[in-house]
Write a protein that holds these residues in place. Structure first.
Motif, PDB file in Angstrom:
ATOM      1  N   ARG A  55       1.056  -1.443  -0.159  1.00 36.91           N
ATOM      2  CA  ARG A  55       0.049   0.139  -0.123  1.00 36.91           C
ATOM      3  C   ARG A  55       0.745   1.227   0.159  1.00 36.91           C
ATOM      4  O   ARG A  55       2.104   1.378   0.947  1.00 36.91           O
ATOM      5  CB  ARG A  55      -1.020  -0.143   1.262  1.00 36.91           C
ATOM      6  CG  ARG A  55      -1.616   1.197   1.166  1.00 36.91           C
ATOM      7  CD  ARG A  55      -2.904   0.866   2.027  1.00 36.91           C
ATOM      8  NE  ARG A  55      -3.288   1.181   3.465  1.00 36.91           N
ATOM      9  CZ  ARG A  55      -4.281   1.210   4.220  1.00 36.91           C
ATOM     10  NH1 ARG A  55      -5.479   1.094   3.593  1.00 36.91           N
ATOM     11  NH2 ARG A  55      -4.322   1.763   5.235  1.00 36.91           N
TER      12      ARG A  55
ATOM     13  N   TYR B 189       0.000  10.864   2.045  1.00 34.78           N
ATOM     14  CA  TYR B 189      -0.599  12.650   2.911  1.00 34.78           C
ATOM     15  C   TYR B 189       0.018  13.476   1.946  1.00 34.78           C
ATOM     16  O   TYR B 189       1.028  13.981   2.161  1.00 34.78           O
ATOM     17  CB  TYR B 189      -0.246  11.788   3.904  1.00 34.78           C
ATOM     18  CG  TYR B 189      -0.243  10.317   4.457  1.00 34.78           C
ATOM     19  CD1 TYR B 189      -1.862  10.391   4.991  1.00 34.78           C
ATOM     20  CD2 TYR B 189       0.904   9.559   4.203  1.00 34.78           C
ATOM     21  CE1 TYR B 189      -1.949   8.323   5.688  1.00 34.78           C
ATOM     22  CE2 TYR B 189       0.682   8.130   4.842  1.00 34.78           C
ATOM     23  CZ  TYR B 189      -0.781   7.767   5.507  1.00 34.78           C
ATOM     24  OH  TYR B 189      -0.837   6.845   5.840  1.00 34.78           O
TER      25      TYR B 189
ATOM     26  N   ARG C  17       3.330  14.261   2.699  1.00 36.33           N
ATOM     27  CA  ARG C  17       4.218  12.932   3.540  1.00 36.33           C
ATOM     28  C   ARG C  17       3.555  11.918   2.841  1.00 36.33           C
ATOM     29  O   ARG C  17       2.944  11.512   2.609  1.00 36.33           O
ATOM     30  CB  ARG C  17       4.090  12.409   4.525  1.00 36.33           C
ATOM     31  CG  ARG C  17       4.385  10.854   5.649  1.00 36.33           C
ATOM     32  CD  ARG C  17       4.170  10.559   6.820  1.00 36.33           C
ATOM     33  NE  ARG C  17       4.888   9.891   7.433  1.00 36.33           N
ATOM     34  CZ  ARG C  17       4.080   8.271   7.689  1.00 36.33           C
ATOM     35  NH1 ARG C  17       2.994   8.577   6.697  1.00 36.33           N
ATOM     36  NH2 ARG C  17       4.348   7.848   7.948  1.00 36.33           N
TER      37      ARG C  17
ATOM     38  N   SER D 236       4.356   6.919   2.262  1.00 37.78           N
ATOM     39  CA  SER D 236       4.890   5.716   3.241  1.00 37.78           C
ATOM     40  C   SER D 236       5.247   4.539   2.219  1.00 37.78           C
ATOM     41  O   SER D 236       3.926   4.746   1.324  1.00 37.78           O
ATOM     42  CB  SER D 236       4.186   6.002   4.600  1.00 37.78           C
ATOM     43  OG  SER D 236       2.787   5.022   3.683  1.00 37.78           O
TER      44      SER D 236
HETATM   45  O1  LIG Z   1       1.252   5.731   6.522  1.00 37.68           O
HETATM   46  C1  LIG Z   1       1.885   4.923   7.638  1.00 37.68           C
HETATM   47  O2  LIG Z   1       3.381   5.416   8.319  1.00 37.68           O
HETATM   48  C2  LIG Z   1       1.488   3.984   8.189  1.00 37.68           C
HETATM   49  C3  LIG Z   1       0.128   3.502   7.409  1.00 37.68           C
HETATM   50  C4  LIG Z   1      -0.640   2.118   7.900  1.00 37.68           C
HETATM   51  O3  LIG Z   1      -0.463   1.922   9.311  1.00 37.68           O
HETATM   52  C5  LIG Z   1      -1.363   1.245   7.318  1.00 37.68           C
HETATM   53  O4  LIG Z   1      -1.314   1.718   6.225  1.00 37.68           O
HETATM   54  O5  LIG Z   1      -2.230   0.755   7.761  1.00 37.68           O
END
Ligand SMILES: O=C(O)CCC(=O)C(=O)O
Ligand SMILES: [Fe+2]
Length: 354
Positions: free
Chosen positions: A214, A218, A298, A300
């Motif tokens: 995923r 953000y 941001r 991730s």
């Molecule tokens: O973006 C993050 O650092 C964590 C994302 C998260 O907790 C998730 O995708 O379940």
């Protein structure tokens, strides 16, 4: 009175529009993105927060038995109290981590039209968009995502895999291979830390244990105090491997919200509910959330590692005894149960309790 005032569009309509686009248009968050009252005070943290444990995985696989034992003990203690840790010495090079962050950023920087080629429907999981429509009354996250099944290979749906940037697919394939290796290493280390047979968790996950990637984006928000990039939740996975960029935002709940520091070469590893079940409650599946801010976007890259959905999982027999009676029954397809509760803003773990 302005006709638009107080008008809340149905979630279905909102979810067909990307948050990134709303930010570009200069729109302020409206309900159901607004999910809390002015929290600007709560969001600042004292320096006294206890530090999230850092574990050097290379020590565990090293030939120095003392150092390895010590690190395994740190790992066990981290997972019993926090349910998460920062992993260094994981064997994935800094340039490669930079590369996967870069293709992620490049993907989200593209025009909506390009990303839209991989768009999901508002009811689907996989593809580019947001979560499927939640239950009535639930808020929406201030984020956009790309979700891809990456392992086993026969679960891949290539129509959702970006063709641009050009190296995206290749980098993701590489990352998947590296994640497979890492999950073997971490699953064995976790078993050893509990003095269990080292393949016991891997056997529960099965050879067809799944990996889902995923990519979270953000955007900035003019009112970060009113929204959440990701609402509080625990993961339904076995465990989750998170690559952050240099912008903080992820927090875990341990008595209070604690921000996960950004360490450029570390992977943040977090237990999901199914590891809590398999360890008979010894390892904790922590509640976590993501804040946004008004200055910097941001990203991730998150990899969810879950047991083969066809397999039943349950507490390791050796972790059930007089002092620690069985806490959980065996479960199958826990991820689906978890998702249904998640969409209601609730945890699912109680359904597995004896
Ligand atoms: O973006 C993050 O650092 C964590 C994302 C998260 O907790 C998730 O995708 O379940
Ligand atoms: Fe999560």
């Amino acid at each position: 009175m302005d006709m638009a005032e107080g008008l809340v569009l149905p979630a279905e309509v909102l979810l067909s529009k990307r948050v990134q686009q709303m930010v570009i248009n200069g729109e302020e968050p409206q309900p159901p993105y607004v999910c809390r009252e002015d929290c600007s005070n709560e969001d600042s943290f004292p320096d006294t927060a206890p530090p999230i444990p850092v574990i050097d995985l290379s020590l565990i696989s090293s030939q120095q038995p003392c150092a390895a034992r010590e690190e395994l003990e740190k790992l066990r203690s981290a997972l019993c109290s926090w349910g998460c840790f920062q992993a260094t010495g994981h064997g994935i090079s800094k340039p490669f981590l930079a590369k996967i962050r870069e293709v992620t950023r490049e993907f989200f920087e593209q025009p909506m039209e390009e990303k839209g080629k991989h768009a999901k429907g508002v009811k689907e999981f996989e593809g580019y968009g947001a979560d499927p429509v939640p239950y009535e009354g639930q808020s929406l996250d201030w984020s956009d995502r790309l979700v891809l099944n990456v392992y086993p290979e026969d679960r891949r749906k290539l129509k959702f895999w970006p063709e641009n940037p050009k190296s995206f697919r290749e980098v993701l394939e590489d990352y998947t291979t590296k994640m497979r290796t890492l999950t073997e290493l971490v699953s064995r280390a976790m078993a050893e830390s509990l003095n269990l047979e080292k393949n016991c968790f891997l056997n529960q996950f099965g050879e067809q244990g799944t990996l889902v990637a995923r990519f979270n984006y953000y955007p900035t928000c003019q009112r970060p105090d009113l929204v959440l990039g990701l609402k509080p939740h625990a993961d339904g996975t076995g465990y989750t491997i998170i690559l952050q960029d240099n912008v903080p935002g992820l927090q875990v709940l341990k008595d209070k919200w604690i921000t996960v520091p950004t360490i450029s070469d570390a992977l943040f590893i977090l237990m999901g509910d199914q590891m809590e079940i398999m360890t008979n409650g010894m390892f904790k599946s922590p509640v976590h959330r993501v804040l946004t801010n008004s200055e910097e976007e941001r990203i991730s890259v998150v990899v969810f590692y879950s047991p083969d959905p066809n397999k039943e999982i349950g507490p390791e027999e050796e972790l059930i005894n007089k002092e620690r009676p069985r806490l959980f029954r065996k479960v199958k397809d826990y991820s689906d149960i978890h998702w249904d509760y998640y969409q209601q803003g609730k945890r699912a773990l109680h359904v597995a309790k004896v």
